[in-house]
Design a protein around this motif. Sequence first.
Motif, PDB file in Angstrom:
ATOM      1  N   ARG A   1      70.749 -54.399  34.260  1.00  0.00           N
ATOM      2  CA  ARG A   1      70.372 -53.210  35.156  1.00  0.00           C
ATOM      3  C   ARG A   1      68.961 -54.033  36.165  1.00  0.00           C
ATOM      4  NH1 ARG A   1      69.948 -51.117  29.956  1.00  0.00           N
ATOM      5  NH2 ARG A   1      67.907 -52.008  28.993  1.00  0.00           N
ATOM      6  N   ALA A   2      68.446 -53.035  37.006  1.00  0.00           N
ATOM      7  CA  ALA A   2      67.583 -53.572  37.890  1.00  0.00           C
ATOM      8  C   ALA A   2      66.498 -53.951  37.211  1.00  0.00           C
ATOM      9  CB  ALA A   2      67.452 -52.544  39.151  1.00  0.00           C
ATOM     10  N   GLY A   3      66.133 -53.291  35.893  1.00  0.00           N
ATOM     11  CA  GLY A   3      64.649 -53.547  35.529  1.00  0.00           C
ATOM     12  C   GLY A   3      64.397 -54.601  34.824  1.00  0.00           C
ATOM     13  N   GLY A   4      65.222 -55.685  35.198  1.00  0.00           N
ATOM     14  CA  GLY A   4      64.872 -57.115  34.639  1.00  0.00           C
ATOM     15  C   GLY A   4      65.802 -57.458  33.584  1.00  0.00           C
ATOM     16  N   PRO A   5      65.932 -58.789  33.557  1.00  0.00           N
ATOM     17  CA  PRO A   5      66.746 -59.634  32.456  1.00  0.00           C
ATOM     18  C   PRO A   5      66.573 -58.999  30.994  1.00  0.00           C
ATOM     19  CG  PRO A   5      65.750 -61.136  33.786  1.00  0.00           C
ATOM     20  CD  PRO A   5      65.011 -59.837  34.196  1.00  0.00           C
ATOM     21  N   ARG A   6      67.653 -58.739  30.387  1.00  0.00           N
ATOM     22  CA  ARG A   6      67.784 -58.239  29.140  1.00  0.00           C
ATOM     23  C   ARG A   6      68.653 -59.077  28.119  1.00  0.00           C
ATOM     24  NH1 ARG A   6      63.950 -55.526  30.803  1.00  0.00           N
ATOM     25  NH2 ARG A   6      63.984 -53.418  31.084  1.00  0.00           N
ATOM     26  N   ARG A   7      68.596 -58.857  26.940  1.00  0.00           N
ATOM     27  CA  ARG A   7      69.561 -59.481  25.913  1.00  0.00           C
ATOM     28  C   ARG A   7      70.797 -58.608  25.692  1.00  0.00           C
ATOM     29  NH1 ARG A   7      69.359 -59.764  19.974  1.00  0.00           N
ATOM     30  NH2 ARG A   7      67.258 -58.651  20.095  1.00  0.00           N
ATOM     31  N   VAL A   8      71.954 -59.100  25.844  1.00  0.00           N
ATOM     32  CA  VAL A   8      73.188 -58.573  25.536  1.00  0.00           C
ATOM     33  C   VAL A   8      73.964 -59.301  24.194  1.00  0.00           C
ATOM     34  CG1 VAL A   8      75.329 -58.352  26.259  1.00  0.00           C
ATOM     35  CG2 VAL A   8      73.673 -58.625  27.966  1.00  0.00           C
ATOM     36  N   GLN A   9      74.304 -58.293  23.458  1.00  0.00           N
ATOM     37  CA  GLN A   9      74.612 -58.775  22.082  1.00  0.00           C
ATOM     38  C   GLN A   9      76.362 -59.035  22.223  1.00  0.00           C
ATOM     39  OE1 GLN A   9      75.005 -55.879  18.944  1.00  0.00           O
ATOM     40  NE2 GLN A   9      75.783 -57.635  17.310  1.00  0.00           N
ATOM     41  N   LEU A  10      76.670 -60.468  21.965  1.00  0.00           N
ATOM     42  CA  LEU A  10      78.068 -60.844  22.128  1.00  0.00           C
ATOM     43  C   LEU A  10      78.931 -59.980  21.168  1.00  0.00           C
ATOM     44  CD1 LEU A  10      77.676 -64.586  22.450  1.00  0.00           C
ATOM     45  CD2 LEU A  10      78.366 -63.002  24.244  1.00  0.00           C
TER      46      LEU A  10
ATOM     47  N   CYS B   1      65.416 -62.448  18.156  1.00  0.00           N
ATOM     48  CA  CYS B   1      66.270 -63.429  18.673  1.00  0.00           C
ATOM     49  C   CYS B   1      65.842 -64.341  19.518  1.00  0.00           C
ATOM     50  CB  CYS B   1      67.453 -62.561  19.300  1.00  0.00           C
ATOM     51  SG  CYS B   1      68.813 -63.663  20.072  1.00  0.00           S
ATOM     52  N   HIS B   2      66.212 -65.510  19.483  1.00  0.00           N
ATOM     53  CA  HIS B   2      65.812 -66.634  20.085  1.00  0.00           C
ATOM     54  C   HIS B   2      65.919 -66.371  21.692  1.00  0.00           C
ATOM     55  CE1 HIS B   2      69.710 -67.872  20.738  1.00  0.00           C
ATOM     56  NE2 HIS B   2      69.369 -69.001  21.382  1.00  0.00           N
ATOM     57  N   ALA B   3      66.870 -65.750  22.071  1.00  0.00           N
ATOM     58  CA  ALA B   3      67.143 -65.226  23.352  1.00  0.00           C
ATOM     59  C   ALA B   3      66.133 -64.500  23.770  1.00  0.00           C
ATOM     60  CB  ALA B   3      68.363 -64.059  23.553  1.00  0.00           C
ATOM     61  N   ASP B   4      65.154 -63.628  23.228  1.00  0.00           N
ATOM     62  CA  ASP B   4      63.942 -62.925  23.474  1.00  0.00           C
ATOM     63  C   ASP B   4      62.977 -63.922  24.179  1.00  0.00           C
ATOM     64  OD1 ASP B   4      64.925 -60.408  22.889  1.00  0.00           O
ATOM     65  OD2 ASP B   4      64.470 -60.695  20.942  1.00  0.00           O
TER      66      ASP B   4
END
Length: 135
Positions: free
Chosen positions: A11-20, A120-123
């Motif tokens: 979304r436009a609010g900025g990059p986020r984490r997605v769960q595979l 998560c390390h993605a954070d």
Amino acid sequence: MSNERAASTVRAGGPRRVQLHRTRGWRKPPGVVVVARPSRWGNPFRLSGPDRVVDTLGDEPVVITCSRGASRATAVAMFRAALRDGELPFDGATVVAELSGHDLACWCPLLDADGAPVPCHADVLLEVANAGRPR
């Protein structure tokens, strides 16, 4: 998680984490970068049980005991320290150059059973890649 919900994480609010997910029909949303193992961005600190983390960076595995329930948080903290201390095969500048502005995907759950965010390390990668950008 349906495709609609997964797509809503971009979304436009900025990059986020997605769960595979491995569920039938699920597809990674466009533009999402996978940072899970075995990608170059994967966290080398593996969870090896409910109360231990194994450091797999060196020649010999080192087991670090941590309190029950803190294993994932400890692995993330170790990843953060390794990135800060230059112990990973990439540095912060590379993270910014290659991951800035992208949503990042990992296998870690987004929320626990109580609805609290799961570390998560993605954070960490999102924080470094998008420092100064709204999240």
